[in-house]
Design a protein around this motif. Structure first.
Motif, mmCIF file in Angstrom:
data_model
loop_
_atom_site.group_PDB
_atom_site.id
_atom_site.type_symbol
_atom_site.label_atom_id
_atom_site.label_comp_id
_atom_site.label_asym_id
_atom_site.label_seq_id
_atom_site.Cartn_x
_atom_site.Cartn_y
_atom_site.Cartn_z
ATOM 1 N N LEU A 13 -0.280 5.251 8.218
ATOM 2 C CA LEU A 13 -1.403 4.474 7.701
ATOM 3 C C LEU A 13 -2.225 3.853 8.824
ATOM 4 O O LEU A 13 -3.454 3.832 8.772
ATOM 5 C CB LEU A 13 -0.901 3.400 6.732
ATOM 6 C CG LEU A 13 -0.299 3.959 5.437
ATOM 7 C CD1 LEU A 13 0.324 2.843 4.609
ATOM 8 C CD2 LEU A 13 -1.343 4.697 4.614
ATOM 9 N N ARG A 14 -1.542 3.330 9.831
ATOM 10 C CA ARG A 14 -2.273 2.710 10.960
ATOM 11 C C ARG A 14 -3.065 3.778 11.719
ATOM 12 O O ARG A 14 -4.185 3.540 12.142
ATOM 13 C CB ARG A 14 -1.319 2.010 11.930
ATOM 14 C CG ARG A 14 -0.460 0.944 11.294
ATOM 15 C CD ARG A 14 -1.176 -0.375 11.170
ATOM 16 N NE ARG A 14 -0.634 -1.116 10.031
ATOM 17 C CZ ARG A 14 -0.934 -2.363 9.706
ATOM 18 N NH1 ARG A 14 -1.792 -3.043 10.415
ATOM 19 N NH2 ARG A 14 -0.406 -2.925 8.660
ATOM 20 N N ALA A 17 -6.084 4.540 9.764
ATOM 21 C CA ALA A 17 -7.076 3.461 9.900
ATOM 22 C C ALA A 17 -7.840 3.587 11.218
ATOM 23 O O ALA A 17 -9.042 3.343 11.280
ATOM 24 C CB ALA A 17 -6.388 2.104 9.800
ATOM 25 N N ALA A 40 -1.165 5.570 -0.935
ATOM 26 C CA ALA A 40 -1.422 4.530 0.073
ATOM 27 C C ALA A 40 -2.657 4.884 0.902
ATOM 28 O O ALA A 40 -3.476 4.014 1.222
ATOM 29 C CB ALA A 40 -0.209 4.359 0.968
ATOM 30 N N ASP A 43 -5.772 4.201 -1.183
ATOM 31 C CA ASP A 43 -6.015 2.755 -1.281
ATOM 32 C C ASP A 43 -6.521 2.190 0.048
ATOM 33 O O ASP A 43 -7.380 1.312 0.071
ATOM 34 C CB ASP A 43 -4.739 2.022 -1.716
ATOM 35 C CG ASP A 43 -4.340 2.384 -3.143
ATOM 36 O OD1 ASP A 43 -5.172 2.992 -3.847
ATOM 37 O OD2 ASP A 43 -3.205 2.077 -3.544
ATOM 38 N N LEU A 44 -5.984 2.719 1.124
ATOM 39 C CA LEU A 44 -6.436 2.248 2.440
ATOM 40 C C LEU A 44 -7.889 2.669 2.695
ATOM 41 O O LEU A 44 -8.682 1.912 3.258
ATOM 42 C CB LEU A 44 -5.505 2.782 3.537
ATOM 43 C CG LEU A 44 -5.847 2.431 4.980
ATOM 44 C CD1 LEU A 44 -6.080 0.945 5.167
ATOM 45 C CD2 LEU A 44 -4.727 2.896 5.919
ATOM 46 N N GLU A 47 -10.095 0.192 1.316
ATOM 47 C CA GLU A 47 -10.186 -1.024 2.141
ATOM 48 C C GLU A 47 -11.041 -0.791 3.390
ATOM 49 O O GLU A 47 -11.731 -1.685 3.868
ATOM 50 C CB GLU A 47 -8.790 -1.515 2.550
ATOM 51 C CG GLU A 47 -7.988 -2.138 1.422
ATOM 52 C CD GLU A 47 -8.726 -3.272 0.707
ATOM 53 O OE1 GLU A 47 -9.500 -3.996 1.355
ATOM 54 O OE2 GLU A 47 -8.534 -3.407 -0.511
ATOM 55 N N LEU A 48 -10.965 0.428 3.921
ATOM 56 C CA LEU A 48 -11.712 0.729 5.145
ATOM 57 C C LEU A 48 -13.217 0.791 4.915
ATOM 58 O O LEU A 48 -13.992 0.650 5.857
ATOM 59 C CB LEU A 48 -11.202 2.035 5.762
ATOM 60 C CG LEU A 48 -9.815 1.931 6.400
ATOM 61 C CD1 LEU A 48 -9.200 3.315 6.597
ATOM 62 C CD2 LEU A 48 -9.872 1.193 7.730
ATOM 63 N N ALA B 138 -5.987 -2.338 7.056
ATOM 64 C CA ALA B 138 -4.640 -1.830 6.769
ATOM 65 C C ALA B 138 -3.734 -2.974 6.310
ATOM 66 O O ALA B 138 -2.897 -2.789 5.422
ATOM 67 C CB ALA B 138 -4.063 -1.137 7.992
ATOM 68 N N ASP B 139 -3.912 -4.155 6.894
ATOM 69 C CA ASP B 139 -3.127 -5.319 6.456
ATOM 70 C C ASP B 139 -3.480 -5.716 5.025
ATOM 71 O O ASP B 139 -2.619 -6.132 4.256
ATOM 72 C CB ASP B 139 -3.388 -6.529 7.375
ATOM 73 C CG ASP B 139 -2.875 -6.284 8.774
ATOM 74 O OD1 ASP B 139 -2.013 -5.400 8.945
ATOM 75 O OD2 ASP B 139 -3.338 -6.974 9.705
ATOM 76 N N ARG B 140 -4.755 -5.594 4.685
ATOM 77 C CA ARG B 140 -5.158 -5.907 3.315
ATOM 78 C C ARG B 140 -4.492 -4.942 2.341
ATOM 79 O O ARG B 140 -4.027 -5.333 1.279
ATOM 80 C CB ARG B 140 -6.691 -5.791 3.155
ATOM 81 C CG ARG B 140 -7.489 -6.900 3.786
ATOM 82 C CD ARG B 140 -8.896 -6.931 3.207
ATOM 83 N NE ARG B 140 -9.611 -5.678 3.342
ATOM 84 C CZ ARG B 140 -10.379 -5.353 4.381
ATOM 85 N NH1 ARG B 140 -10.534 -6.197 5.380
ATOM 86 N NH2 ARG B 140 -11.005 -4.201 4.427
ATOM 87 N N ARG B 141 -4.451 -3.681 2.736
ATOM 88 C CA ARG B 141 -3.828 -2.702 1.845
ATOM 89 C C ARG B 141 -2.352 -3.030 1.651
ATOM 90 O O ARG B 141 -1.843 -3.008 0.534
ATOM 91 C CB ARG B 141 -3.976 -1.273 2.375
ATOM 92 C CG ARG B 141 -3.700 -0.242 1.301
ATOM 93 C CD ARG B 141 -2.824 0.920 1.742
ATOM 94 N NE ARG B 141 -1.562 0.552 2.331
ATOM 95 C CZ ARG B 141 -0.388 0.543 1.690
ATOM 96 N NH1 ARG B 141 -0.333 0.862 0.416
ATOM 97 N NH2 ARG B 141 0.724 0.216 2.319
ATOM 98 N N ASP B 142 -1.669 -3.354 2.740
ATOM 99 C CA ASP B 142 -0.249 -3.739 2.634
ATOM 100 C C ASP B 142 -0.086 -4.895 1.659
ATOM 101 O O ASP B 142 0.781 -4.880 0.796
ATOM 102 C CB ASP B 142 0.274 -4.251 3.994
ATOM 103 C CG ASP B 142 0.489 -3.112 4.970
ATOM 104 O OD1 ASP B 142 0.394 -1.949 4.555
ATOM 105 O OD2 ASP B 142 0.757 -3.415 6.150
ATOM 106 N N ASN B 144 -2.219 -6.008 -0.637
ATOM 107 C CA ASN B 144 -2.596 -5.616 -2.002
ATOM 108 C C ASN B 144 -1.424 -4.942 -2.685
ATOM 109 O O ASN B 144 -1.087 -5.237 -3.821
ATOM 110 C CB ASN B 144 -3.738 -4.586 -1.981
ATOM 111 C CG ASN B 144 -5.064 -5.199 -1.607
ATOM 112 O OD1 ASN B 144 -5.227 -6.410 -1.646
ATOM 113 N ND2 ASN B 144 -6.015 -4.358 -1.234
#
Lengths: 188, 258
Positions: A13-14, A17, A40, A43-44, A47-48, B138-142, B144
């Motif tokens: 995930l990182r 990102a 995941a 969803d990420l 957020e991005l 990425a922290d927000r996704r975690d 959430n």
């Protein structure tokens, strides 16, 4: 085949990102490569692309979050246990606030200083730099002295048990000049 | 040169800061501590003295403990706080406990990393020096993921292959919420994100993938399609995409954004 290092969901995930803005079709590529993390990743992706209004001044809620974070940072004092596992670098960095050589920092780490000979001001400065209390640092220094493992291994002769010495001796051994030593010791 | 990053990519190669950040760090290294603190306080990206969060983090990580580091850290935490959505519900009056928890979780996580980095270099902070906003995303996704799960948010019951009514179909027409011209407007993007958040999970994921040009269906086995990822037929995906678009259109119209 060599051992593949374990890639965790967090790693994937990182990495996603970090790659996201760089090229087109990143989500497609990651979905194909890591189907097990598809939810995941989607969803990420949301957020991005999330928009924030950078033109409005910081709100009270934002300052509250900052204040809470600062309290946590200040209160996180090192415990006796965390000092015992702290790397040598932590002590070497801490001693810089006193403008003393690294060897003096290592003497703290290896608990080779006679606590009674340590000026209060030096103790306080060092405790502050190590983000701990005077009491915790004193308890730490009171533990038996310790020779670092690496140094003991390199030694050709059987190492003698390290002992505690006066702070003045530590300073002299580290090559601190007489004037600085007397300033430090008399500056109480 | 600024202290290099230690974090490695999935392929084993190291991460680097962006060129822009590297030269920013070089330039900032030459100014006084007081001037750096003053500039770190500027929060508008367009301000000539604005310090990027990536560069600010570099100075926080490399400063000796003391008042200067404290001040810079405070400014840095504000950059994190600016990247966590508001806790207010869509009605603008009530506050969501879950959103509040998410906010705190994102803030706490960052503080944990700072503390860990102070005791021994924590390479997870390197991500933030590469792309701060993406790392916080990425922290927000975690957060959430953990907190919405806890709240056990009910999702709309998905009707399998439910026929889309002629009414919905005509209402959508050729409506595309990601119309390039609209997307140029910041207000529109803010409302669009909010509207997407309020969609049922299944529709939300369709919309997010659609936005990233993932095809609904593909004959190429190497290409991931929305239908394949979500394990639903092409028809179901289309139906729900249309429903989602109809909801988005309605919400944005109410906000006067369409």
């Amino acid at each position: 085949m060599g051992m593949q290092p374990q890639i965790t969901a967090d790693d994937v995930l990182r990495a996603f990102a970090m790659d996201f803005e760089q090229e087109h079709g990143v989500l497609q590529r990651y979905l194909a490569q890591y189907p097990e993390h598809s939810s995941a990743l989607i969803d990420l992706s949301a957020e991005l692309t999330r928009e924030f209004d950078d033109d409005v001044p910081p709100s009270a809620a934002e300052f509250d979050l900052v204040a809470a974070g600062m309290v946590r940072l200040r209160e996180n004092t090192a415990t006796l246990k965390s000092l015992q596992v702290a790397p040598a670098k932590a002590f070497a960095d801490a001693i810089k606030v006193l403008s003393l050589p690294m060897q003096v920092g290592l003497a703290f780490r290896e608990r080779r200083i006679e606590v009674a000979t340590l000026p209060r001001r030096v103790l306080t400065k060092m405790a502050e730099a190590l983000q701990t209390s005077n009491e915790t640092l004193l308890s730490y220094l009171a533990l038996p002295p310790e020779a670092p493992l690496a140094r003991a291994r390199k030694s050709a002769v059987k190492p003698i048990a390290p002992e505690k010495v006066p702070f003045e001796r530590v300073l002299q051994d580290a090559g601190v000049d007489e004037q600085s030593i007397s300033n430090l010791l008399d500056g109480e | 040169m600024a202290r290099p990053l230690r974090k490695r990519k999935l392929d084993g190669t190291p991460y680097f800061r962006r060129e822009k950040v590297e030269s920013e760090i070089q330039a900032l290294a030459g100014i006084s501590a007081a001037e750096l603190e003053r500039r770190a306080d500027l929060w508008q990206v367009g301000d000539p003295g604005y310090v990027s969060p990536e560069a600010l983090l570099y100075f926080v990580r490399n400063a000796a403990s003391g008042a200067h580091r404290e001040k810079l850290t405070e400014k840095l935490l504000l950059r994190v706080a600016r990247r966590v959505p508001s806790v207010t519900n869509a009605d603008g009056k009530t506050v969501s406990m879950t959103r509040m928890n998410i906010r705190e979780a994102v803030g706490d996580h960052f503080v944990d990393l700072l503390l860990s980095d102070r005791s021994h270099y924590d390479d997870r902070l390197d991500y933030y020096e590469v792309n701060f906003n993406s790392a916080v995303a990425a922290d927000r996704r975690d957060a959430n993921d953990r907190h919405w799960k806890q709240e056990n948010r009910t999702t709309e019951i998905e009707t399998e292959d439910g026929e889309i009514s002629a009414q919905v179909e005509s209402a959508i027409g050729d409506y595309n919420p990601f119309d390039a011209e609209e997307l140029d407007k910041k207000d529109y993007r803010l409302f669009l994100d909010e509207a997407i958040d309020s969609l049922p999970e299944f529709q939300r994921r369709i919309v997010v993938m659609w936005r990233q040009d993932i095809p609904i269906e593909s004959n190429d086995p190497s290409v991931k399609s929305i239908s394949k990822v979500l394990g639903k037929s092409e028809k179901t995906v289309r139906t729900h995409r249309d429903k989602a678009f109809a909801s988005l259109k309605l919400r944005l119209e109410r906000k006067g954004k369409k």
